[in-house]
Design an enzyme around this catalytic site. Structure first.
Site, PDB file in Angstrom:
ATOM      1  N   TYR A  31       9.766  -6.357  20.016  1.00  0.00           N
ATOM      2  CA  TYR A  31       9.249  -6.971  21.235  1.00  0.00           C
ATOM      3  C   TYR A  31       9.664  -8.430  21.417  1.00  0.00           C
ATOM      4  O   TYR A  31       9.234  -9.069  22.376  1.00  0.00           O
ATOM      5  CB  TYR A  31       7.711  -6.890  21.235  1.00  0.00           C
ATOM      6  CG  TYR A  31       7.182  -5.481  21.098  1.00  0.00           C
ATOM      7  CD1 TYR A  31       7.093  -4.640  22.194  1.00  0.00           C
ATOM      8  CD2 TYR A  31       6.789  -4.985  19.857  1.00  0.00           C
ATOM      9  CE1 TYR A  31       6.631  -3.341  22.075  1.00  0.00           C
ATOM     10  CE2 TYR A  31       6.320  -3.685  19.722  1.00  0.00           C
ATOM     11  CZ  TYR A  31       6.250  -2.873  20.830  1.00  0.00           C
ATOM     12  OH  TYR A  31       5.790  -1.582  20.708  1.00  0.00           O
TER      13      TYR A  31
ATOM     14  N   PRO B 259      10.251  -7.090  15.533  1.00  0.00           N
ATOM     15  CA  PRO B 259      11.617  -6.926  16.042  1.00  0.00           C
ATOM     16  C   PRO B 259      11.693  -6.101  17.323  1.00  0.00           C
ATOM     17  O   PRO B 259      12.683  -6.176  18.056  1.00  0.00           O
ATOM     18  CB  PRO B 259      12.329  -6.201  14.890  1.00  0.00           C
ATOM     19  CG  PRO B 259      11.233  -5.453  14.198  1.00  0.00           C
ATOM     20  CD  PRO B 259      10.031  -6.344  14.280  1.00  0.00           C
TER      21      PRO B 259
ATOM     22  N   LYS C 130       1.890  10.247   0.743  1.00  0.00           N
ATOM     23  CA  LYS C 130       3.323  10.439   0.552  1.00  0.00           C
ATOM     24  C   LYS C 130       4.131   9.154   0.656  1.00  0.00           C
ATOM     25  O   LYS C 130       5.349   9.169   0.443  1.00  0.00           O
ATOM     26  CB  LYS C 130       3.835  11.473   1.558  1.00  0.00           C
ATOM     27  CG  LYS C 130       3.264  12.880   1.343  1.00  0.00           C
ATOM     28  CD  LYS C 130       3.833  13.863   2.339  1.00  0.00           C
ATOM     29  CE  LYS C 130       3.275  15.266   2.113  1.00  0.00           C
ATOM     30  NZ  LYS C 130       3.834  16.250   3.086  1.00  0.00           N
ATOM     31  N   TYR C 131       3.472   8.053   0.974  1.00  0.00           N
ATOM     32  CA  TYR C 131       4.184   6.780   1.051  1.00  0.00           C
ATOM     33  C   TYR C 131       4.638   6.281  -0.318  1.00  0.00           C
ATOM     34  O   TYR C 131       5.409   5.314  -0.401  1.00  0.00           O
ATOM     35  CB  TYR C 131       3.299   5.719   1.727  1.00  0.00           C
ATOM     36  CG  TYR C 131       3.353   5.767   3.236  1.00  0.00           C
ATOM     37  CD1 TYR C 131       4.165   4.895   3.960  1.00  0.00           C
ATOM     38  CD2 TYR C 131       2.604   6.694   3.938  1.00  0.00           C
ATOM     39  CE1 TYR C 131       4.221   4.931   5.344  1.00  0.00           C
ATOM     40  CE2 TYR C 131       2.642   6.749   5.335  1.00  0.00           C
ATOM     41  CZ  TYR C 131       3.459   5.867   6.032  1.00  0.00           C
ATOM     42  OH  TYR C 131       3.510   5.920   7.407  1.00  0.00           O
TER      43      TYR C 131
ATOM     44  N   GLU D  87      -3.079  -4.408  12.885  1.00  0.00           N
ATOM     45  CA  GLU D  87      -2.076  -5.204  13.594  1.00  0.00           C
ATOM     46  C   GLU D  87      -2.643  -5.781  14.885  1.00  0.00           C
ATOM     47  O   GLU D  87      -2.333  -6.924  15.260  1.00  0.00           O
ATOM     48  CB  GLU D  87      -0.842  -4.353  13.892  1.00  0.00           C
ATOM     49  CG  GLU D  87       0.311  -5.139  14.482  1.00  0.00           C
ATOM     50  CD  GLU D  87       1.574  -4.308  14.589  1.00  0.00           C
ATOM     51  OE1 GLU D  87       2.413  -4.378  13.663  1.00  0.00           O
ATOM     52  OE2 GLU D  87       1.724  -3.580  15.594  1.00  0.00           O
TER      53      GLU D  87
ATOM     54  N   ASP E 261       4.704  -4.085   4.028  1.00  0.00           N
ATOM     55  CA  ASP E 261       4.739  -2.629   4.157  1.00  0.00           C
ATOM     56  C   ASP E 261       5.638  -2.029   3.081  1.00  0.00           C
ATOM     57  O   ASP E 261       6.742  -2.537   2.820  1.00  0.00           O
ATOM     58  CB  ASP E 261       5.262  -2.228   5.537  1.00  0.00           C
ATOM     59  CG  ASP E 261       4.153  -2.091   6.561  1.00  0.00           C
ATOM     60  OD1 ASP E 261       2.969  -2.254   6.192  1.00  0.00           O
ATOM     61  OD2 ASP E 261       4.462  -1.815   7.740  1.00  0.00           O
TER      62      ASP E 261
ATOM     63  N   PHE F 137       0.841  -1.187   0.000  1.00  0.00           N
ATOM     64  CA  PHE F 137       0.000   0.000   0.000  1.00  0.00           C
ATOM     65  C   PHE F 137       0.883   1.247   0.000  1.00  0.00           C
ATOM     66  O   PHE F 137       1.668   1.462   0.927  1.00  0.00           O
ATOM     67  CB  PHE F 137      -0.930   0.004   1.215  1.00  0.00           C
ATOM     68  CG  PHE F 137      -2.028  -1.027   1.123  1.00  0.00           C
ATOM     69  CD1 PHE F 137      -3.313  -0.653   0.769  1.00  0.00           C
ATOM     70  CD2 PHE F 137      -1.767  -2.370   1.357  1.00  0.00           C
ATOM     71  CE1 PHE F 137      -4.322  -1.606   0.654  1.00  0.00           C
ATOM     72  CE2 PHE F 137      -2.758  -3.328   1.251  1.00  0.00           C
ATOM     73  CZ  PHE F 137      -4.042  -2.944   0.904  1.00  0.00           C
ATOM     74  N   ALA F 138       0.762   2.040  -1.078  1.00  0.00           N
ATOM     75  CA  ALA F 138       1.523   3.282  -1.216  1.00  0.00           C
ATOM     76  C   ALA F 138       0.525   4.422  -1.360  1.00  0.00           C
ATOM     77  O   ALA F 138       0.224   4.880  -2.461  1.00  0.00           O
ATOM     78  CB  ALA F 138       2.447   3.205  -2.425  1.00  0.00           C
ATOM     79  N   VAL F 139      -0.028   4.846  -0.227  1.00  0.00           N
ATOM     80  CA  VAL F 139      -1.070   5.868  -0.200  1.00  0.00           C
ATOM     81  C   VAL F 139      -0.481   7.174   0.320  1.00  0.00           C
ATOM     82  O   VAL F 139       0.296   7.182   1.271  1.00  0.00           O
ATOM     83  CB  VAL F 139      -2.254   5.422   0.686  1.00  0.00           C
ATOM     84  CG1 VAL F 139      -3.335   6.494   0.727  1.00  0.00           C
ATOM     85  CG2 VAL F 139      -2.829   4.110   0.166  1.00  0.00           C
TER      86      VAL F 139
END
Length: 370
Positions: free
Chosen positions: A252, A250, A126-127, A319, A227, A122-124
């Site tokens: 926890y 990573p 500014k991602y 998540e 991601d 998902f590139a929504v």
């Protein structure tokens, strides 16, 4: 035949025939539910109607055929290659670390099966700035040599960079275009933007569910949901395949579960009670067989909508719901933090390789609200 013998035969048939009929009915009942539970699922849309989602039966995951010409080191059950980490969960699912598998052996098993892998990203908003690095490094490291189709969900299709592809690879700009002719394919799927990053995050499960139902079922075998603000640094391949695959977070993995950021409000469908929980899993990387990920996405979406009706938003959106789901529906394969590290963290000694990692970023710059 004597009358006595004839009478005995008739009685035998009278007893055996009903038993056979009963066994036939029982077999049909068990097979139908087994088939529906593993290879199909009943989906109920919001209007209350019922529609069945059917999936292709997947034989390659259950039947692993090795090449007879491949030579490799003899495995041992008394001397493990890794003694510094745990490599199996309490429910006997493998935990994948560097040094716990033979990549050549695994590839030789899966390559003849002609498997296909979908990936969503998902590139929504500014991602989109992270998309080039994600795609170019995926081409170098993600299931190299296998059929991979990446689906890019974005509200800015024009900003999707023309990635420099290897020979024979293509970029499709319309979700309607779907071909299995090249090893790696990309499809841009337009989606609306949002003024809240939490809404973008929560909507992912619905979009993944819809993609599977409308485009992927009976065409793809596995799907991984990743991601975009991350890069590949090393192999991510057949060692990650499983029915339901989770990645240990990573941040926890060394902590007591009392410190996990589970949803702790009992009124939420994502609730995890104190003193419960196995691991804390990443929302930024998960996957598995198409039908298993569909079941996960459908459940998380339904639970999210139930929370929304009560005015509740889980602590970490999808998540939180994913962690609740996997507490009950145990993953069949667990990937170590190698498979989603964080660039701002120094590498711990047990992490011998970083395969996929979230890049350093300024959230105030890329998120519509912080």
């Amino acid at each position: 035949m004597s009358f006595k013998m004839h009478l005995l035969t008739s009685r035998t048939v009278a007893v055996i025939l009903p038993v056979l009929l009963l066994l036939g009915m029982l077999y049909s009942y068990i097979w139908r539910h087994y088939r529906d539970g593993i290879f199909g699922q009943e989906v109920r849309p919001a209007d209350g109607s019922s529609s069945r989602v059917d999936f292709t039966i997947v034989n390659h995951w259950f039947h692993l055929v090795a090449s007879d010409y491949l030579e490799y080191q003899q495995p041992s059950i008394v001397q493990g290659s890794r003694t510094d980490v745990v490599t199996v969960t309490p429910w006997l699912a493998p935990i994948v670390w560097e040094g716990t598998y033979n990549p050549e052996l695994l590839d030789s098993i899966y390559r003849p099966q002609n498997i296909s892998i979908a990936a969503t990203v998902f590139a929504v908003g500014k991602y989109t700035k992270f998309l080039r690095d994600f795609l170019e490094t995926a081409e170098q490291h993600f299931f190299v040599g296998f059929k991979v189709h990446v689906y890019v969900f974005t509200d800015r299709p024009k900003e999707v960079h023309q990635v420099k592809m290897a020979s024979g690879r293509q970029l499709f700009k319309r979700a309607a275009v779907d071909s299995a002719s090249s090893p790696l394919q990309l499809t841009v799927v337009p989606v609306p933007g949002s003024n809240r990053w939490q809404e973008i995050s929560a909507r992912r499960m619905e979009l993944i569910q819809t993609l599977i139902e409308e485009k992927l079922q009976n065409h793809m075998d596995y799907i991984f949901c990743l991601d975009v603000d991350s890069k590949f640094h090393g192999r991510w391949g057949t060692e990650s395949l499983g029915a339901l695959v989770a990645v240990i977070h990573p941040g926890y993995y060394r902590d007591d579960r009392s410190k996990f950021p589970y949803e702790r409000r009992p009124e939420s469908t994502a609730y995890v009670a104190p003193r419960k929980g196995d691991f804390y899993y990443c929302g930024g990387a998960f996957g598995g067989l198409l039908q298993e990920v569909h079941r996960l996405a459908n459940t998380c979406r339904t639970n999210f909508e139930a929370d929304a009706k009560k005015g509740i938003e889980a602590a970490w959106q999808e998540e939180s719901h994913l962690n609740r789901y996997m507490l009950i529906n145990k993953p069949t394969k667990v990937l170590s933090p190698e498979y989603l590290w964080q660039d701002f963290k120094p590498r711990n000694p047990e992490v011998r390789i970083i395969r996929f990692s979230g890049v350093i970023k300024n959230y105030a710059d890329i998120r519509p609200n912080v």
